[in-house]
Motif scaffolding. Structure first.
Motif, mmCIF file in Angstrom:
data_model
loop_
_atom_site.group_PDB
_atom_site.id
_atom_site.type_symbol
_atom_site.label_atom_id
_atom_site.label_comp_id
_atom_site.label_asym_id
_atom_site.label_seq_id
_atom_site.Cartn_x
_atom_site.Cartn_y
_atom_site.Cartn_z
ATOM 1 N N THR A 107 51.859 36.013 27.679
ATOM 2 C CA THR A 107 50.146 36.295 28.544
ATOM 3 C C THR A 107 49.063 35.166 27.881
ATOM 4 O O THR A 107 48.272 34.872 28.788
ATOM 5 N N GLU A 133 48.903 44.384 34.363
ATOM 6 C CA GLU A 133 47.741 44.402 34.124
ATOM 7 C C GLU A 133 47.211 42.738 33.533
ATOM 8 O O GLU A 133 46.032 42.548 33.982
ATOM 9 N N GLY A 136 46.621 41.025 36.309
ATOM 10 C CA GLY A 136 45.323 41.803 37.830
ATOM 11 C C GLY A 136 45.408 42.559 38.555
ATOM 12 O O GLY A 136 44.887 42.797 39.494
ATOM 13 N N ARG A 138 46.210 45.365 38.146
ATOM 14 C CA ARG A 138 45.772 46.897 38.837
ATOM 15 C C ARG A 138 44.347 46.899 38.181
ATOM 16 O O ARG A 138 44.179 48.196 37.268
ATOM 17 N N LYS A 140 40.097 45.341 37.990
ATOM 18 C CA LYS A 140 39.712 44.445 38.077
ATOM 19 C C LYS A 140 38.738 44.547 37.012
ATOM 20 O O LYS A 140 38.359 46.035 36.462
ATOM 21 N N GLY A 141 38.123 43.295 35.567
ATOM 22 C CA GLY A 141 37.359 43.665 34.262
ATOM 23 C C GLY A 141 37.632 43.916 33.373
ATOM 24 O O GLY A 141 36.600 43.727 32.300
ATOM 25 N N ASN A 142 39.513 43.547 33.234
ATOM 26 C CA ASN A 142 39.549 44.204 31.893
ATOM 27 C C ASN A 142 39.934 42.086 31.324
ATOM 28 O O ASN A 142 40.609 42.633 30.509
ATOM 29 N N GLY A 143 39.475 41.502 32.198
ATOM 30 C CA GLY A 143 39.920 39.990 31.642
ATOM 31 C C GLY A 143 41.530 39.768 31.762
ATOM 32 O O GLY A 143 41.819 38.900 30.977
ATOM 33 N N SER A 144 41.792 39.854 32.756
ATOM 34 C CA SER A 144 43.420 39.384 33.569
ATOM 35 C C SER A 144 42.677 38.412 33.886
ATOM 36 O O SER A 144 41.262 37.837 34.054
ATOM 37 N N ASP A 147 40.553 37.872 36.636
ATOM 38 C CA ASP A 147 39.201 37.740 36.102
ATOM 39 C C ASP A 147 39.115 36.943 36.356
ATOM 40 O O ASP A 147 36.596 36.309 36.592
#
Ligand code: PLP
Length: 432
Positions: A107, A133, A136, A138, A140-144, A147
């Motif tokens: 990451t 994850e 991205g 799976r 949106k919105g998690n900071g992938s 995003d």
């Protein structure tokens, strides 16, 4: 080999193995002799390269002690980066106990290099589960990466399991990162050999000389005499509780490759401008050095365990990937267990033959991130370390057990025999 291998099965005092299992194991081992000799040769070459890197970089007693606080001027940390770089044929490396896992190191590398509007193309199908994850895939919105506006594309393998060279050529033309996963992970695809990776690198560079070839090197280090940077990859990433930590490093990961790329990764890991110059090592330096020193030998023991597993389990009628005589690119053997009873008995048997927690019985459970129950056998010194003998399996078709590790071949071999005995005791296999 007849002179070396006694035709009478060798007893294993204190273990109650069926005579027929011992006999089969002995046959299997004898048939692996050539592959084992090749594995020893690889270990020697890699071991010599590691020792040379220690000597060339003047690893000293002072390098083995750590720092606290900011960790400025940590000689051990800075030297270990240089040693890793030399071993893997790279310009620079970032080796840190503070990478919490391989996924974290991957990451950091992806976020370190990719910017809004850049495209990443996976050249080896869908990446390892935990990266979905991160990329991205799976939601949106998690900071992938998605995003932040990073574009993702993928090239699947051809039906015959080979990389799709034509599609790779087309899709990397406008890519910033060309991403390769060396190992099969938890899928039935083939693991790439370093020669396979060399071919893909050539295709990528022909199509787009500016594309950065990033390789998820998990489970691959020291299986062959070269690693991906040796054949032109720009960046490799891996976990220290797999191959390069040899079961000695307690946690961590590494990134190695082109100097300016490693620097960008270090900015993402700590801060822009500080990068590699901060980060205390606590008491981890000695363990990381010692791990790397032992890694070629430990990996060869894990590879022997993997070859033996493939040979023995196929003698018992289970299809194994890769076959015992195929060229390997990683330490994993996939055993197709046919049904969940076989799978569970096998994993429980592995646990019974482990040095730690042998008396514990693993059960299938609903692990987060998986769509079916998973069973995991791991009796390891370091929690979750899969350079140590371990087996895990989702309970779904085709009931594949992914077996890897073995710090020593005798212990790995015994773990597999314990698993086979457990299967026999539970009426999961026939012996003749
Ligand atoms: C193990 C592994 C990873 C990283 O997994 P972690 O559990 O986060 O260390 C990534 N890719 C592959 C192919 C792996 O085998």
């Amino acid at each position: 080999m007849a002179e070396i291998f006694d035709p009478k099965p060798v007893e294993v005092p204190g273990f109650e193995f069926d005579e027929r299992i011992l006999k089969l194991a002995q046959e299997a081992e004898a048939e692996c002799a050539e592959a084992f000799a090749e594995t020893d040769r690889t270990a020697r070459i890699n071991g010599e390269r590691v020792l040379r890197a220690f000597i060339n970089n003047k690893v000293s007693a002072a390098c083995l002690s750590g720092t606290t606080g900011y960790g400025y001027d940590d000689l051990g940390r800075d030297t270990l980066d240089k040693v890793y770089a030399e071993v893997f044929g790279a310009e620079d490396a970032l080796v840190r106990h503070s990478f919490v896992s391989g996924t974290h190191a991957l990451t950091v590398a992806l976020f370190g290099i990719l910017r809004t509007g850049d495209k990443m193309v996976s050249l080896t199908g869908k990446p390892y589960d935990t990266l979905e994850e991160v990329i991205g895939l799976r939601g949106k919105g998690n900071g992938s990466l998605a995003d932040f506006g990073v574009i993702y594309d993928q090239v699947d393998f051809l039906p015959d399991g080979k990389p799709n060279v034509a599609e790779i050529f087309n899709k990397v033309k406008d890519a910033k990162v060309a991403y390769i996963q060396r190992s099969r992970g938890y899928s039935l695809r083939s693991t790439l050999t370093v020669d396979d990776i060399a071919e893909i690198v050539k295709t990528v560079k022909n199509a787009n000389p500016n594309a950065i070839v990033m390789v998820d090197n998990c489970y691959g280090e020291f299986v062959e005499t070269r690693d991906p940077v040796h054949v032109g990859a720009d960046l490799i990433i891996g976990s220290l509780i797999k191959n390069p930590g040899a079961g000695i490093a307690e946690t961590g990961g590494y990134i190695a490759g082109k100097k300016e790329l490693v620097e960008l990764c270090s900015y993402r890991m700590t801060c822009v401008g500080m990068g590699k110059e901060v980060g205390c090592t606590l008491n981890q330096n000695k363990l990381m050095y010692q791990g790397l020193f032992f890694a070629p030998e430990v990996v060869s023991n894990a590879v022997k365990t993997a070859i033996f597993t493939s040979k023995l389990m196929s003698k018992l009628g289970f299809e194994c990937l890769p076959r015992s005589d195929e060229k390997r690119g990683d330490i994993i053997t996939t055993v197709l267990m046919k049904n969940s009873e076989n799978l569970i008995a096998f994993c429980q048997g592995i646990q019974k033959g482990s040095p730690i927690d042998s008396y514990v019985t693993p059960e299938p459970w609903a692990m987060p991130g998986y769509d079916s129950e998973v069973i995991m056998a791991a009796g390891a010194f370091n929690m979750g370390a899969s350079i140590e003998l371990s087996a895990d399996a989702p309970l779904r078709e085709p009931f594949a057990a992914y077996v890897q590790g073995g710090l020593t071949f005798p212990s790995g071999r015994l773990g597999i025999l314990t698993a086979v005995q457990e299967m026999y005791d539970k009426h999961c296999l026939k012996l003749f």
